[in-house]
Design a protein around this motif. Structure first.
Motif, PDB file in Angstrom:
ATOM      1  N   HIS A  49       0.840  -1.200   0.000  1.00 35.90           N
ATOM      2  CA  HIS A  49       0.000   0.000   0.000  1.00 35.90           C
ATOM      3  C   HIS A  49       0.873   1.247   0.000  1.00 35.90           C
ATOM      4  CE1 HIS A  49      -3.696  -2.181   0.472  1.00 35.90           C
ATOM      5  NE2 HIS A  49      -3.121  -2.908   1.414  1.00 35.90           N
ATOM      6  N   GLY A  50       0.465   2.225  -0.767  1.00 40.02           N
ATOM      7  CA  GLY A  50       1.196   3.470  -0.832  1.00 40.02           C
ATOM      8  C   GLY A  50       2.280   3.483  -1.896  1.00 40.02           C
ATOM      9  N   THR A  51       2.476   2.369  -2.601  1.00 42.47           N
ATOM     10  CA  THR A  51       3.492   2.305  -3.646  1.00 42.47           C
ATOM     11  C   THR A  51       2.799   2.521  -4.988  1.00 42.47           C
ATOM     12  OG1 THR A  51       4.705   0.707  -2.343  1.00 42.47           O
ATOM     13  CG2 THR A  51       5.361   0.934  -4.614  1.00 42.47           C
ATOM     14  N   ASN A  52       2.705   3.748  -5.416  1.00 38.82           N
ATOM     15  CA  ASN A  52       2.049   4.071  -6.675  1.00 38.82           C
ATOM     16  C   ASN A  52       2.966   4.856  -7.594  1.00 38.82           C
ATOM     17  OD1 ASN A  52      -0.430   2.888  -6.012  1.00 38.82           O
ATOM     18  ND2 ASN A  52      -0.968   4.666  -4.777  1.00 38.82           N
ATOM     19  N   GLY A  53       4.259   4.720  -7.383  1.00 42.20           N
ATOM     20  CA  GLY A  53       5.213   5.475  -8.171  1.00 42.20           C
ATOM     21  C   GLY A  53       5.382   4.913  -9.575  1.00 42.20           C
ATOM     22  N   PRO A  54       6.270   5.519 -10.340  1.00 44.60           N
ATOM     23  CA  PRO A  54       6.490   5.091 -11.719  1.00 44.60           C
ATOM     24  C   PRO A  54       6.934   3.640 -11.837  1.00 44.60           C
ATOM     25  CG  PRO A  54       7.656   7.151 -11.258  1.00 44.60           C
ATOM     26  CD  PRO A  54       7.063   6.676  -9.974  1.00 44.60           C
ATOM     27  N   ALA A  55       7.767   3.167 -10.922  1.00 41.48           N
ATOM     28  CA  ALA A  55       8.229   1.779 -10.990  1.00 41.48           C
ATOM     29  C   ALA A  55       7.063   0.810 -10.789  1.00 41.48           C
ATOM     30  CB  ALA A  55       9.316   1.525  -9.954  1.00 41.48           C
ATOM     31  N   ALA A  56       6.191   1.108  -9.841  1.00 39.91           N
ATOM     32  CA  ALA A  56       5.034   0.248  -9.588  1.00 39.91           C
ATOM     33  C   ALA A  56       4.120   0.200 -10.807  1.00 39.91           C
ATOM     34  CB  ALA A  56       4.267   0.734  -8.364  1.00 39.91           C
TER      35      ALA A  56
END
Length: 82
Positions: free
Chosen positions: A23-30
């Motif tokens: 949860h909370g990992t919505n960056g470009p890599a994700a």
């Protein structure tokens, strides 16, 4: 238990699997890895459709509601095409 005719066919991925990141990992890599997973799932599903169509298994194709021609058309789409 799966149908004996499908024992050698990989799991079709006809639906979009949500990314499995913390949860909370919505960056470009994700987002990048989620896109790659989606594309890989489409590729596996289309390969499974192609296998069914090429084997001429009309009963299984009828079970999923597609004709041989439609299965080949869907299987021929590029993996990045929805």
């Amino acid at each position: 238990m799966c149908h004996p005719a499908l024992s050698g066919v990989s799991r079709p991925a006809f639906r979009h699997d949500p990314p499995s990141f913390p949860h909370g990992t919505n960056g470009p890599a994700a987002r990048f890895f989620a896109t790659i997973r989606t594309w890989a799932g489409r590729h596996r599903g289309r390969e499974a459709l192609r296998e069914l169509a090429e084997r001429g298994d009309q009963h299984l194709l009828a079970d999923i509601g597609v004709t041989r021609e439609e299965a080949l058309r869907r299987a021929g789409k590029w993996f990045w095409r929805g």
